[in-house]
Motif scaffolding. Structure first.
Motif, PDB file in Angstrom:
ATOM      1  N   THR A  51      -8.249  23.440   1.185  1.00 61.28           N
ATOM      2  CA  THR A  51      -6.803  23.581   1.376  1.00 61.28           C
ATOM      3  C   THR A  51      -6.017  23.312   0.105  1.00 61.28           C
ATOM      4  N   ASN A  52      -6.713  22.887  -0.955  1.00 63.84           N
ATOM      5  CA  ASN A  52      -6.087  22.464  -2.219  1.00 63.84           C
ATOM      6  C   ASN A  52      -5.075  21.345  -1.989  1.00 63.84           C
ATOM      7  N   ARG A  53      -5.409  20.474  -1.049  1.00 63.38           N
ATOM      8  CA  ARG A  53      -4.548  19.331  -0.733  1.00 63.38           C
ATOM      9  C   ARG A  53      -5.099  18.075  -1.397  1.00 63.38           C
ATOM     10  N   PHE A  54      -4.205  17.302  -2.012  1.00 63.28           N
ATOM     11  CA  PHE A  54      -4.596  16.072  -2.703  1.00 63.28           C
ATOM     12  C   PHE A  54      -4.122  14.869  -1.896  1.00 63.28           C
ATOM     13  N   PHE A  55      -5.010  13.887  -1.732  1.00 60.72           N
ATOM     14  CA  PHE A  55      -4.711  12.675  -0.979  1.00 60.72           C
ATOM     15  C   PHE A  55      -4.960  11.466  -1.875  1.00 60.72           C
ATOM     16  N   MET A  56      -4.084  10.464  -1.764  1.00 59.51           N
ATOM     17  CA  MET A  56      -4.219   9.283  -2.604  1.00 59.51           C
ATOM     18  C   MET A  56      -3.724   8.049  -1.859  1.00 59.51           C
ATOM     19  N   ALA A  82      -4.429  -2.773  -7.588  1.00 59.36           N
ATOM     20  CA  ALA A  82      -5.622  -3.511  -7.182  1.00 59.36           C
ATOM     21  C   ALA A  82      -6.718  -2.578  -6.693  1.00 59.36           C
ATOM     22  N   GLU A  83      -6.342  -1.437  -6.115  1.00 56.22           N
ATOM     23  CA  GLU A  83      -7.323  -0.488  -5.579  1.00 56.22           C
ATOM     24  C   GLU A  83      -6.702   0.902  -5.566  1.00 56.22           C
ATOM     25  N   SER A  84      -7.473   1.906  -5.917  1.00 60.63           N
ATOM     26  CA  SER A  84      -6.976   3.277  -5.921  1.00 60.63           C
ATOM     27  C   SER A  84      -8.064   4.214  -5.417  1.00 60.63           C
ATOM     28  N   ASN A  85      -7.687   5.106  -4.502  1.00 56.08           N
ATOM     29  CA  ASN A  85      -8.617   6.099  -3.949  1.00 56.08           C
ATOM     30  C   ASN A  85      -7.957   7.466  -3.969  1.00 56.08           C
ATOM     31  N   GLN A  86      -8.736   8.482  -4.322  1.00 54.91           N
ATOM     32  CA  GLN A  86      -8.217   9.849  -4.337  1.00 54.91           C
ATOM     33  C   GLN A  86      -9.223  10.806  -3.705  1.00 54.91           C
ATOM     34  N   PHE A  87      -8.711  11.886  -3.124  1.00 57.74           N
ATOM     35  CA  PHE A  87      -9.568  12.936  -2.579  1.00 57.74           C
ATOM     36  C   PHE A  87      -8.862  14.273  -2.712  1.00 57.74           C
ATOM     37  N   TRP A  88      -9.610  15.266  -3.184  1.00 52.59           N
ATOM     38  CA  TRP A  88      -9.100  16.628  -3.276  1.00 52.59           C
ATOM     39  C   TRP A  88      -9.845  17.490  -2.271  1.00 52.59           C
ATOM     40  N   ASP A  99       0.872  -1.180   0.000  1.00 52.93           N
ATOM     41  CA  ASP A  99       0.000   0.000   0.000  1.00 52.93           C
ATOM     42  C   ASP A  99       0.903   1.222   0.000  1.00 52.93           C
ATOM     43  N   ILE A 100       0.495   2.248  -0.708  1.00 51.65           N
ATOM     44  CA  ILE A 100       1.196   3.519  -0.629  1.00 51.65           C
ATOM     45  C   ILE A 100       0.171   4.630  -0.451  1.00 51.65           C
ATOM     46  N   THR A 101       0.469   5.548   0.453  1.00 50.69           N
ATOM     47  CA  THR A 101      -0.359   6.740   0.622  1.00 50.69           C
ATOM     48  C   THR A 101       0.500   7.951   0.331  1.00 50.69           C
ATOM     49  N   LEU A 102      -0.125   8.978  -0.232  1.00 45.54           N
ATOM     50  CA  LEU A 102       0.608  10.202  -0.544  1.00 45.54           C
ATOM     51  C   LEU A 102      -0.316  11.403  -0.439  1.00 45.54           C
ATOM     52  N   SER A 103       0.267  12.525  -0.099  1.00 51.82           N
ATOM     53  CA  SER A 103      -0.475  13.781  -0.086  1.00 51.82           C
ATOM     54  C   SER A 103       0.452  14.900  -0.515  1.00 51.82           C
ATOM     55  N   CYS A 104      -0.136  15.895  -1.183  1.00 50.85           N
ATOM     56  CA  CYS A 104       0.636  17.032  -1.670  1.00 50.85           C
ATOM     57  C   CYS A 104      -0.340  18.105  -2.132  1.00 50.85           C
ATOM     58  N   GLU A 105       0.195  19.250  -2.493  1.00 51.45           N
ATOM     59  CA  GLU A 105      -0.648  20.285  -3.075  1.00 51.45           C
ATOM     60  C   GLU A 105      -1.184  19.783  -4.417  1.00 51.45           C
ATOM     61  N   ASP A 106      -2.467  20.013  -4.648  1.00 45.46           N
ATOM     62  CA  ASP A 106      -3.089  19.466  -5.857  1.00 45.46           C
ATOM     63  C   ASP A 106      -2.638  20.229  -7.107  1.00 45.46           C
ATOM     64  N   ARG A 107      -2.353  19.468  -8.156  1.00 40.13           N
ATOM     65  CA  ARG A 107      -2.054  20.036  -9.464  1.00 40.13           C
ATOM     66  C   ARG A 107      -2.157  18.913 -10.494  1.00 40.13           C
ATOM     67  N   PRO A 108      -2.277  19.224 -11.764  1.00 38.01           N
ATOM     68  CA  PRO A 108      -2.429  18.179 -12.780  1.00 38.01           C
ATOM     69  C   PRO A 108      -1.221  17.249 -12.860  1.00 38.01           C
ATOM     70  N   GLY A 109      -1.484  15.989 -13.176  1.00 41.35           N
ATOM     71  CA  GLY A 109      -0.423  15.044 -13.478  1.00 41.35           C
ATOM     72  C   GLY A 109       0.021  14.145 -12.344  1.00 41.35           C
ATOM     73  N   VAL A 135      -6.413   5.602   6.555  1.00 43.40           N
ATOM     74  CA  VAL A 135      -6.631   6.855   7.271  1.00 43.40           C
ATOM     75  C   VAL A 135      -5.454   7.780   7.022  1.00 43.40           C
ATOM     76  N   MET A 136      -5.743   8.983   6.538  1.00 37.66           N
ATOM     77  CA  MET A 136      -4.700   9.978   6.311  1.00 37.66           C
ATOM     78  C   MET A 136      -5.040  11.246   7.074  1.00 37.66           C
ATOM     79  N   LEU A 137      -4.056  11.774   7.760  1.00 35.08           N
ATOM     80  CA  LEU A 137      -4.270  12.990   8.533  1.00 35.08           C
ATOM     81  C   LEU A 137      -4.371  14.200   7.620  1.00 35.08           C
ATOM     82  N   ASN A 138      -5.337  15.049   7.950  1.00 37.30           N
ATOM     83  CA  ASN A 138      -5.588  16.263   7.173  1.00 37.30           C
ATOM     84  C   ASN A 138      -5.831  17.402   8.154  1.00 37.30           C
ATOM     85  N   GLY A 139      -4.739  17.880   8.772  1.00 36.12           N
ATOM     86  CA  GLY A 139      -4.881  18.891   9.810  1.00 36.12           C
ATOM     87  C   GLY A 139      -5.544  18.282  11.032  1.00 36.12           C
TER      88      GLY A 139
END
Length: 284
Positions: free
Chosen positions: A42-47, A32-38, A5-15, A271-275
């Protein structure tokens, strides 16, 4: 094949998605599974991505392959090798319903984890630990020895390689120092539907207010009492005819279920922390 499993977060932008998935494809990985949230505020992207990789793949090699993408997008990432069973240190006081439910869910395989130690400020759960074959640590807590006992807990977490500390109705408030040292790695079950009725005797507080629902909240522990990011909650309807004891009885079942679900979500990297909040990628 190996599972990761890999989780990542960063400022949202294309690509972002294209860059990450292209690197994984280059490794021969299969998603096998992919989830994303913008988060628009905060313009924060989570995956979160679950994937398989060839048997010879190692976490270090995957991280190396992803390093250019991580640098380009200034990502915060975590890579989990699913071949390693997560380890838990469980803490409990006298009420053991949440602990017993957690152990049962591990026994039947719904929760893929290992409890490597049980810590308590009472002797009540020693027999349970003996039956399960889990080391039991009886550490009474007073104002005079609180710092010493918490230092022992930190040593235990390091010695056992524990990924998570679970407060399964452990009725001691952790110090600010310990809460900060283990932030994001300690889950508590509060027998109330936070933010209502924080602190002590929440069922008595709820009864006195004549509530129509009661509940439980699983959250990460922070220095602010019962203010940590919420992972999971559940409520159940109650009536004016119910006593405080009825509320407690109903609440124990809710607490057990909510805590087990929160632990499962955390250990599956959902579960990913968002503030002060969380992003929870539930399965299905």
């Amino acid at each position: 094949m190996k599972y990761f499993d890999i989780t990542l977060s960063c400022e949202d932008r294309p690509g972002i998605v294209a860059a990450v998935t292209a690197r994984l494809a280059g490794l021969g990985a299969n998603i096998a599974e992919s989830n994303q949230f913008w988060d628009r505020q905060t313009n924060r992207f989570f995956m979160r991505i679950s994937f398989t990789a060839p048997a010879e793949a190692a976490a270090s090699g995957i991280e190396e392959e992803l390093a250019p993408v991580v640098s380009e997008f200034n990502m915060e990432t975590a890579l989990i090798d699913r071949s390693r069973k997560p380890k838990i240190v469980a803490m409990v006081s006298r009420f053991d319903h949440a602990l017993l439910h957690l152990l049962y869910q591990i026994r039947v395989g719904w929760l893929d984890a290992e409890v490597v130690a049980i810590v308590s400020n009472h002797e009540d759960s020693r027999r349970t630990a003996e039956i399960e074959g889990i080391p039991y640590h009886y550490w009474p807590v007073t104002k005079a020895n609180k710092a010493e006992q918490e230092a022992k807990l930190l040593d235990l977490v390091e010695e056992t390689g524990a990924d998570l500390v679970v407060l399964a109705r452990y009725m001691q408030v952790l110090s600010d120092n310990l809460s900060n040292r283990l932030f994001g790695r300690v889950i508590n079950i509060h027998h109330s539907f936070l933010p209502s009725f924080k602190g002590a005797r929440p069922y008595q507080q709820a009864f006195e207010r004549g509530v129509k629902v009661i509940g439980a909240t699983a959250h990460y522990v922070t220095a602010d009492l019962d203010e940590g990011p919420i992972i999971e909650q559940e409520t159940e309807r109650v009536t004016h005819a119910m006593s405080v004891e009825d509320l407690v009885h109903t609440g124990r079942d809710i607490e057990s279920r909510v805590l087990a679900r929160a632990v499962k979500l955390h250990l599956e990297s959902r579960v990913m922390l968002n503030g002060r909040k969380t992003v929870v990628f539930a399965k299905g």
